[in-house]
Design an enzyme around this catalytic site. Structure first.
Site, PDB file in Angstrom:
ATOM      1  N   TRP A  24       2.493  18.718   7.452  1.00 24.93           N
ATOM      2  CA  TRP A  24       2.872  20.099   7.742  1.00 24.93           C
ATOM      3  C   TRP A  24       1.828  21.078   7.233  1.00 24.93           C
ATOM      4  O   TRP A  24       1.636  22.147   7.772  1.00 24.93           O
ATOM      5  CB  TRP A  24       4.221  20.439   7.074  1.00 24.93           C
ATOM      6  CG  TRP A  24       5.379  19.794   7.741  1.00 24.93           C
ATOM      7  CD1 TRP A  24       6.001  18.642   7.356  1.00 24.93           C
ATOM      8  CD2 TRP A  24       6.063  20.231   8.923  1.00 24.93           C
ATOM      9  NE1 TRP A  24       7.025  18.334   8.219  1.00 24.93           N
ATOM     10  CE2 TRP A  24       7.088  19.308   9.189  1.00 24.93           C
ATOM     11  CE3 TRP A  24       5.915  21.324   9.779  1.00 24.93           C
ATOM     12  CZ2 TRP A  24       7.960  19.428  10.260  1.00 24.93           C
ATOM     13  CZ3 TRP A  24       6.792  21.451  10.844  1.00 24.93           C
ATOM     14  CH2 TRP A  24       7.792  20.504  11.076  1.00 24.93           C
ATOM     15  N   TYR A  52      -0.115  16.560  16.012  1.00 25.44           N
ATOM     16  CA  TYR A  52      -0.367  16.650  14.565  1.00 25.44           C
ATOM     17  C   TYR A  52      -1.367  17.763  14.240  1.00 25.44           C
ATOM     18  O   TYR A  52      -1.421  18.233  13.110  1.00 25.44           O
ATOM     19  CB  TYR A  52      -0.934  15.345  14.010  1.00 25.44           C
ATOM     20  CG  TYR A  52      -0.066  14.125  14.127  1.00 25.44           C
ATOM     21  CD1 TYR A  52       1.264  14.198  14.556  1.00 25.44           C
ATOM     22  CD2 TYR A  52      -0.568  12.872  13.800  1.00 25.44           C
ATOM     23  CE1 TYR A  52       2.043  13.061  14.669  1.00 25.44           C
ATOM     24  CE2 TYR A  52       0.210  11.731  13.899  1.00 25.44           C
ATOM     25  CZ  TYR A  52       1.510  11.825  14.339  1.00 25.44           C
ATOM     26  OH  TYR A  52       2.269  10.692  14.453  1.00 25.44           O
ATOM     27  N   HIS A 112       3.758   9.093  22.996  1.00 21.16           N
ATOM     28  CA  HIS A 112       4.337   9.469  21.700  1.00 21.16           C
ATOM     29  C   HIS A 112       5.862   9.314  21.672  1.00 21.16           C
ATOM     30  O   HIS A 112       6.424   8.819  20.695  1.00 21.16           O
ATOM     31  CB  HIS A 112       3.945  10.917  21.378  1.00 21.16           C
ATOM     32  CG  HIS A 112       3.935  11.224  19.915  1.00 21.16           C
ATOM     33  ND1 HIS A 112       3.089  12.138  19.345  1.00 21.16           N
ATOM     34  CD2 HIS A 112       4.679  10.732  18.896  1.00 21.16           C
ATOM     35  CE1 HIS A 112       3.312  12.199  18.040  1.00 21.16           C
ATOM     36  NE2 HIS A 112       4.274  11.359  17.748  1.00 21.16           N
ATOM     37  N   ASN A 159       8.202   4.936  19.576  1.00 26.31           N
ATOM     38  CA  ASN A 159       9.620   5.335  19.626  1.00 26.31           C
ATOM     39  C   ASN A 159      10.341   4.801  20.865  1.00 26.31           C
ATOM     40  O   ASN A 159      11.225   5.464  21.416  1.00 26.31           O
ATOM     41  CB  ASN A 159       9.747   6.866  19.562  1.00 26.31           C
ATOM     42  CG  ASN A 159       9.210   7.426  18.265  1.00 26.31           C
ATOM     43  OD1 ASN A 159       9.683   7.067  17.186  1.00 26.31           O
ATOM     44  ND2 ASN A 159       8.184   8.279  18.354  1.00 26.31           N
ATOM     45  N   PRO A 208       6.618   3.727   6.705  1.00 26.61           N
ATOM     46  CA  PRO A 208       6.986   2.437   6.113  1.00 26.61           C
ATOM     47  C   PRO A 208       7.557   2.564   4.703  1.00 26.61           C
ATOM     48  O   PRO A 208       8.074   1.593   4.158  1.00 26.61           O
ATOM     49  CB  PRO A 208       5.656   1.666   6.098  1.00 26.61           C
ATOM     50  CG  PRO A 208       4.608   2.733   6.032  1.00 26.61           C
ATOM     51  CD  PRO A 208       5.154   3.879   6.827  1.00 26.61           C
ATOM     52  N   GLY A 213       8.307  12.990   1.053  1.00 28.30           N
ATOM     53  CA  GLY A 213       7.278  14.032   1.122  1.00 28.30           C
ATOM     54  C   GLY A 213       7.261  14.743   2.457  1.00 28.30           C
ATOM     55  O   GLY A 213       6.785  15.866   2.562  1.00 28.30           O
ATOM     56  N   LYS A 256       0.822   7.569   4.728  1.00 29.32           N
ATOM     57  CA  LYS A 256       0.466   8.966   4.995  1.00 29.32           C
ATOM     58  C   LYS A 256       0.040   9.782   3.787  1.00 29.32           C
ATOM     59  O   LYS A 256      -0.083  10.981   3.900  1.00 29.32           O
ATOM     60  CB  LYS A 256       1.628   9.670   5.684  1.00 29.32           C
ATOM     61  CG  LYS A 256       1.619   9.427   7.175  1.00 29.32           C
ATOM     62  CD  LYS A 256       2.644  10.242   7.898  1.00 29.32           C
ATOM     63  CE  LYS A 256       2.647   9.910   9.368  1.00 29.32           C
ATOM     64  NZ  LYS A 256       3.842  10.318  10.037  1.00 29.32           N
ATOM     65  N   LYS A 264      -5.056   4.410  -3.120  1.00 33.27           N
ATOM     66  CA  LYS A 264      -5.469   3.162  -3.777  1.00 33.27           C
ATOM     67  C   LYS A 264      -4.276   2.216  -3.921  1.00 33.27           C
ATOM     68  O   LYS A 264      -4.372   1.014  -3.644  1.00 33.27           O
ATOM     69  CB  LYS A 264      -6.046   3.517  -5.151  1.00 33.27           C
ATOM     70  CG  LYS A 264      -6.785   2.389  -5.823  1.00 33.27           C
ATOM     71  CD  LYS A 264      -7.434   2.892  -7.097  1.00 33.27           C
ATOM     72  CE  LYS A 264      -8.157   1.750  -7.801  1.00 33.27           C
ATOM     73  NZ  LYS A 264      -8.723   2.178  -9.083  1.00 33.27           N
ATOM     74  N   ASN A 266      -1.528   2.127  -2.131  1.00 34.84           N
ATOM     75  CA  ASN A 266      -1.042   1.624  -0.839  1.00 34.84           C
ATOM     76  C   ASN A 266      -1.895   0.482  -0.313  1.00 34.84           C
ATOM     77  O   ASN A 266      -1.369  -0.527   0.166  1.00 34.84           O
ATOM     78  CB  ASN A 266      -0.999   2.772   0.178  1.00 34.84           C
ATOM     79  CG  ASN A 266       0.110   3.770  -0.122  1.00 34.84           C
ATOM     80  OD1 ASN A 266       1.068   3.454  -0.822  1.00 34.84           O
ATOM     81  ND2 ASN A 266      -0.007   4.982   0.395  1.00 34.84           N
TER      82      ASN A 266
END
Length: 315
Positions: A24, A52, A112, A159, A208, A213, A256, A264, A266
């Site tokens: 965002w 995005y 999408h 989706n 995932p 956030g 993300k 690091k 992830n």
């Protein structure tokens, strides 16, 4: 899985950990810095989309890294997505994406959502009057044209329910290589994973970790007591357990965070080993879909009158 890559039905390989660039509030500079850092850490898959607003930043960062010899173009995998308002002309939409990114091709181009909006609608939550009737056959013909023209190396969807995948396969000359969907330990997509496996379609997991956030996200996955106890057992973090669960189910995962420590953490999930007991415990967790897509449902103009229509009861 070999060298942390999976071979797709179109013949190319996809790195199993990707960096998503939807946010965002992150500006172009923040996104570019995160990509430079991610490249140093070993990330080679970058996921963007027209809606995005991050295509220019992703393109700039990768072009700079290619220009200074940090990477070669063929060593990175770039995914972008056909926005709902561009279903009438996927070729023009992808050409615009390539101009945004300053690139000659993307590796993967995804539909999408199985939703068509009027041309020119460039905000993520459509109004009631923005919807048009979806004609998936003509959309997919446009996607196949993108492939034919060399604007992308593979095409896929995002989706899509099992039923929508089956319907697409009824007329597609080229099957989708990927279905990118919400998938995590508390939304395991068992039926969809089987449908995709039956047709050799790779499942790529967005959110995932449950999307903490994000405005619509939840901390339910990383705060789950079972996930936390498995993390403690392996001296890992809950995020690493959640990501490794997705990887162990054959999916790629799109993370993300732009935070250096999280980046690091992830990618280190690749080194974690979960045992059968861990996986069985996760398979018993109560399921809850987080990205429900209410904003695409209405009883007058949307083709989907209910959430059950949108997801074909996979909800």
């Amino acid at each position: 899985m070999r060298n942390n890559q999976v071979r797709l039905n179109c013949g190319i390989t996809i790195p199993v950990i990707g960096l998503g660039t939807y946010s965002w509030d992150n500006d172009r500079e923040t996104t570019q810095q995160a990509i430079h850092l991610a490249l140093k850490m070993g990330y080679r898959h970058f996921d963007t989309a027209k809606i995005y607003g991050s295509e220019p930043a992703v393109g700039n960062a990768l072009r700079k890294a290619i220009g200074d010899g940090t990477i070669r173009r063929e060593d990175v995998f770039v995914t972008s997505k056909l926005w709902c308002a561009d279903h009438h002309d996927p070729v023009s939409a992808l050409n615009q994406t390539l101009r945004n990114m300053g690139m000659e091709y993307v590796d993967m181009y995804l539909v999408h959502w199985p939703v068509k909006l009027k041309p020119g609608i460039c905000y993520p939550v459509p109004k009631e009057e923005d919807f048009e009737q979806l004609d998936l056959e003509s959309t997919w013909a446009g996607m196949q044209k993108c492939l034919e023209l060399g604007l992308c190396r593979c095409i896929g969807v995002s989706n899509f329910s099992s039923k929508k995948i089956e319907r697409l396969l009824d007329f597609a000359s080229v099957p989708p290589a990927v279905n990118q969907v919400e998938m995590h330990p508390m939304w395991r997509q068992k039926k969809l994973r089987k449908t995709c496996a039956d047709h050799n379609i790779h499942v790529s997991a967005y959110s995932p970790l449950g999307g903490p956030g994000n405005v619509w996200g939840s901390t339910a996955v990383v705060e789950n007591p079972i996930i936390k106890s498995i993390a403690l057992k392996h001296q890992a973090t809950p995020a690493q357990v959640a990501l490794k669960w997705g990887l162990s189910r054959g999916a790629s995962v799109i993370v993300k965070s732009f935070n250096p420590g999280r980046l690091k953490e992830n990618i280190a999930s690749l080194n974690l080993k979960l045992d059968d007991k861990d996986l069985n415990e996760i398979d018993k967790l109560e399921e809850r879909k987080i990205m429900r897509g209410e904003f695409l449902v209405n009883d007058t103009t949307s083709p989907y009158k209910t959430l059950e229509d949108l997801w074909d009861y996979e909800i």
